[in-house]
Design a protein around this motif. Structure first.
Motif, mmCIF file in Angstrom:
data_model
loop_
_atom_site.group_PDB
_atom_site.id
_atom_site.type_symbol
_atom_site.label_atom_id
_atom_site.label_comp_id
_atom_site.label_asym_id
_atom_site.label_seq_id
_atom_site.Cartn_x
_atom_site.Cartn_y
_atom_site.Cartn_z
ATOM 1 N N LEU A 1 0.757 -1.231 0.109
ATOM 2 C CA LEU A 1 0.008 -0.203 0.120
ATOM 3 C C LEU A 1 0.793 1.353 0.030
ATOM 4 N N GLY A 2 1.890 1.172 0.584
ATOM 5 C CA GLY A 2 2.702 2.391 0.723
ATOM 6 C C GLY A 2 3.512 2.677 -0.569
ATOM 7 N N PHE A 3 3.834 1.495 -1.399
ATOM 8 C CA PHE A 3 4.365 1.565 -2.672
ATOM 9 C C PHE A 3 3.587 1.986 -3.528
ATOM 10 N N ILE A 4 2.147 1.621 -3.681
ATOM 11 C CA ILE A 4 1.119 2.177 -4.222
ATOM 12 C C ILE A 4 0.953 3.774 -3.941
ATOM 13 N N LYS A 5 0.933 4.151 -2.822
ATOM 14 C CA LYS A 5 0.866 5.586 -2.384
ATOM 15 C C LYS A 5 1.923 6.418 -3.064
ATOM 16 N N ASP A 6 3.179 6.033 -2.938
ATOM 17 C CA ASP A 6 4.181 6.703 -3.161
ATOM 18 C C ASP A 6 4.198 6.870 -4.882
ATOM 19 N N SER A 7 3.680 6.175 -5.499
ATOM 20 C CA SER A 7 3.767 6.222 -7.136
ATOM 21 C C SER A 7 2.653 7.215 -7.414
ATOM 22 N N ILE A 8 1.819 7.667 -6.727
ATOM 23 C CA ILE A 8 0.849 8.695 -7.082
ATOM 24 C C ILE A 8 1.523 10.168 -6.624
#
Ligand SMILES: O=P(O)(O)OC[C@H]1O[C@H](OP(=O)(O)OP(=O)(O)O)[C@H](O)[C@@H]1O
Ligand SMILES: Nc1ncnc2[nH]cnc12
Length: 181
Positions: free
Chosen positions: A6-13
């Protein structure tokens, strides 16, 4: 759900201040979709979450809801309903107007896209004021579909959409929150 993923996904935004109007922080999901592993992880998480939930169809709202709704429908082996901006759908439609964070708009759905009793999961990239998803819930319910769940990659809880969905008795699944950041 796995917090690292979830952190990886958030950081991609990426966040873009003052777009499309002064005072709006635009949470840009295109940077997530441009990142192959982040896009795959997003669809995989949603598919895992909903694989045994018993939905009969997925609905996605133009345009960004299509990006996540269609691959999720494919992953779950379900049909995908396109809820579109005006004058894009060729068969008979019904429509609903609504307000969003930076304007007003109208959505349409084919009247034969939903069968009475269909259990429909709504998917969109982002929940802000809830205007878009509330219009989508209304359209599907008018056609006899059952809507009890909506899924978003991003929620902006400060903008009130979660309350709107609670009042419509729709459960929310969200991967990433941005609270006044
Ligand atoms: O909760 P709300 O306040 O309704 O806002 C969320 C909606 O706004 C964005 O779509 P937009 O209307 O900008 O259209 P697009 O997907 O075509 O870019 C977003 O993709 C959601 O559908
Ligand atoms: N702040 C925001 N960022 C991206 N998409 C949006 N749709 C509505 N509000 C938005």
């Amino acid at each position: 759900m796995n917090q690292d993923t979830l952190g990886f996904i958030k950081d991609s935004i990426k966040s873009i201040p003052d777009y499309p109007k002064a005072g709006i922080i635009f949470r840009d999901v295109t940077s997530l979709v441009e990142n192959g592993p982040a896009f795959a992880a997003t669809i995989d998480l949603l598919a895992e979450r909903f694989k045994d939930a018993g939905f009969t169809k997925i609905a996605g709202t133009e345009a960004r809801g299509f990006i996540f709704g269609a691959p999720l429908a494919k992953a779950l082996g379900l049909g995908f309903i396109l809820v579109r901006k005006p004058n894009k759908l060729p068969r008979k439609t019904i429509e609903q107007s609504y307000e969003l964070e930076y304007g007003t708009d109208t959505l349409q759905i084919h009247v034969d896209a939903v069968d009475a009793g269909d259990k429909v999961l709504i998917v969109d990239d982002l929940l802000a004021t809830g205007g878009t998803v509330a219009a989508t819930v209304s359209l599907i319910r008018q056609l006899g579909g059952i809507v009890e769940n909506a899924a978003f990659v991003i929620s902006l809880p400060d903008l009130g959409g979660e309350t709107v969905l609670n009042n419509l008795n729709v459960n929310i699944t969200k991967l990433v929150d941005f609270d006044g950041e």
